[in-house]
Design a protein around this motif. Structure first.
Motif, PDB file in Angstrom:
ATOM      1  N   LYS A   1       0.867  -1.327   0.047  1.00 57.86           N
ATOM      2  CA  LYS A   1      -0.056  -0.016   0.025  1.00 57.86           C
ATOM      3  C   LYS A   1       0.856   1.447   0.084  1.00 57.86           C
ATOM      4  N   ASP A   2       1.911   1.154   0.777  1.00 58.13           N
ATOM      5  CA  ASP A   2       2.921   2.505   0.560  1.00 58.13           C
ATOM      6  C   ASP A   2       3.494   2.561  -0.684  1.00 58.13           C
TER       7      ASP A   2
ATOM      8  N   ARG B   1       0.707   4.072  -2.862  1.00 59.76           N
ATOM      9  CA  ARG B   1       0.396   5.501  -2.500  1.00 59.76           C
ATOM     10  C   ARG B   1       1.491   6.288  -3.224  1.00 59.76           C
TER      11      ARG B   1
ATOM     12  N   GLU C   1      -1.934  -8.080   3.214  1.00 60.83           N
ATOM     13  CA  GLU C   1      -2.037  -6.522   3.393  1.00 60.83           C
ATOM     14  C   GLU C   1      -3.103  -6.031   2.445  1.00 60.83           C
ATOM     15  N   ILE C   2      -3.445  -6.953   1.444  1.00 54.05           N
ATOM     16  CA  ILE C   2      -4.899  -6.375   0.531  1.00 54.05           C
ATOM     17  C   ILE C   2      -5.694  -7.607   0.450  1.00 54.05           C
ATOM     18  N   SER C   3      -7.111  -7.071   0.766  1.00 55.68           N
ATOM     19  CA  SER C   3      -8.141  -8.235   0.783  1.00 55.68           C
ATOM     20  C   SER C   3      -8.054  -9.074  -0.573  1.00 55.68           C
TER      21      SER C   3
ATOM     22  N   SER D   1      -6.373  13.165  -1.068  1.00 58.59           N
ATOM     23  CA  SER D   1      -7.538  12.548  -0.364  1.00 58.59           C
ATOM     24  C   SER D   1      -7.958  11.678  -1.197  1.00 58.59           C
TER      25      SER D   1
ATOM     26  N   GLU E   1      -5.502   8.777  -1.051  1.00 65.52           N
ATOM     27  CA  GLU E   1      -5.781   7.792   0.439  1.00 65.52           C
ATOM     28  C   GLU E   1      -7.194   6.933   0.089  1.00 65.52           C
ATOM     29  N   SER E   2      -8.353   7.516  -0.399  1.00 73.39           N
ATOM     30  CA  SER E   2      -9.379   6.982  -0.535  1.00 73.39           C
ATOM     31  C   SER E   2      -9.240   5.731  -1.146  1.00 73.39           C
TER      32      SER E   2
ATOM     33  N   VAL F   1      -6.380   3.983  -1.991  1.00 78.01           N
ATOM     34  CA  VAL F   1      -5.431   3.022  -1.178  1.00 78.01           C
ATOM     35  C   VAL F   1      -6.064   2.222  -0.148  1.00 78.01           C
ATOM     36  N   SER F   2      -6.933   3.123   1.000  1.00 72.19           N
ATOM     37  CA  SER F   2      -7.895   2.614   1.719  1.00 72.19           C
ATOM     38  C   SER F   2      -8.832   1.360   1.400  1.00 72.19           C
ATOM     39  N   ALA F   3      -9.291   1.720   0.192  1.00 68.83           N
ATOM     40  CA  ALA F   3     -10.296   0.710  -0.121  1.00 68.83           C
ATOM     41  C   ALA F   3      -9.827  -0.611  -0.682  1.00 68.83           C
TER      42      ALA F   3
END
Length: 192
Positions: A81-82, A85, A147-149, A183, A186-187, A189-191
């Motif tokens: 994820k890093d 991002r 780390e990811i679903s 934003s 971030e949205s 990556v968090s998804a």
């Protein structure tokens, strides 16, 4: 007596790429290309062919440099994820700091010339496919590590990230609010 400057094909190609990138295919004249490469018009065409052929070579040079840099960045070690991002933030920061707001050469080519030129379309498709494959491989590693679903396929998630990534590159050309664009990163990556 000064010696003639030795022709450096890679340097001339990089200069032509920058010119096409900044001005676009249609707005770039032979004189612009001669000025940027330091080659006379006849030398330019002897070295690279006509304007269209030089444009295709410039797109290939972009692939070998910028697209290769993107895929190498995704392949580095560290949390997935890093990396995703960071890829998007690095592109945003580069786009936002460019006073000419040139964006991504591949996106520019897809909008300006790919619709009417099959060779350009194939070259741009190669860029996009390569980045998508690198994203899919990176996301699959994240799925294997937990780390990811794994709910969605790595390919589906890669296309989502790719769409966000390229969409942000277009938005950054006209929307200069870094926090608003971050934003979106971030949205996305968090998804995952």
């Amino acid at each position: 007596m000064a010696r003639p400057r030795k022709f450096d094909e890679t340097q001339a190609l990089a200069a032509a790429m920058e010119t096409f990138w900044r001005r676009g295919y249609e707005a770039t004249s032979t004189r612009d290309l001669s000025d940027s490469t330091g080659l006379g018009q006849s030398s330019l065409y002897n070295a690279f062919g006509d304007k269209r052929e030089l444009y295709l070579r410039a797109l290939r040079h972009y692939y070998e440099t910028h697209t290769a840099e993107q895929t190498a960045f995704l392949a580095r070690p560290g949390p997935v994820k890093d990396r995703l991002r960071d890829l998007m933030v690095r592109a945003l920061d580069a786009d936002l700091s460019d006073p000419d707001a040139c964006g991504c050469f591949s996106i520019n080519a897809s909008v300006e010339t790919a619709r009417s030129d099959d060779d350009v379309r194939e070259e741009v498709r190669r860029h996009f496919t390569t980045v998508e494959q690198a994203l899919a491989e990176t996301i699959a590693r994240g799925q294997r590590s937990g780390e990811i679903s794994p709910e969605h396929s790595a390919g589906t998630l890669a296309r989502q990230v790719l769409s966000t990534y390229y969409g942000l590159r277009v938005l950054a050309r006209v929307h200069k609010d870094r926090n608003a664009l971050l934003s979106v990163v971030e949205s996305a990556v968090s998804a995952l």
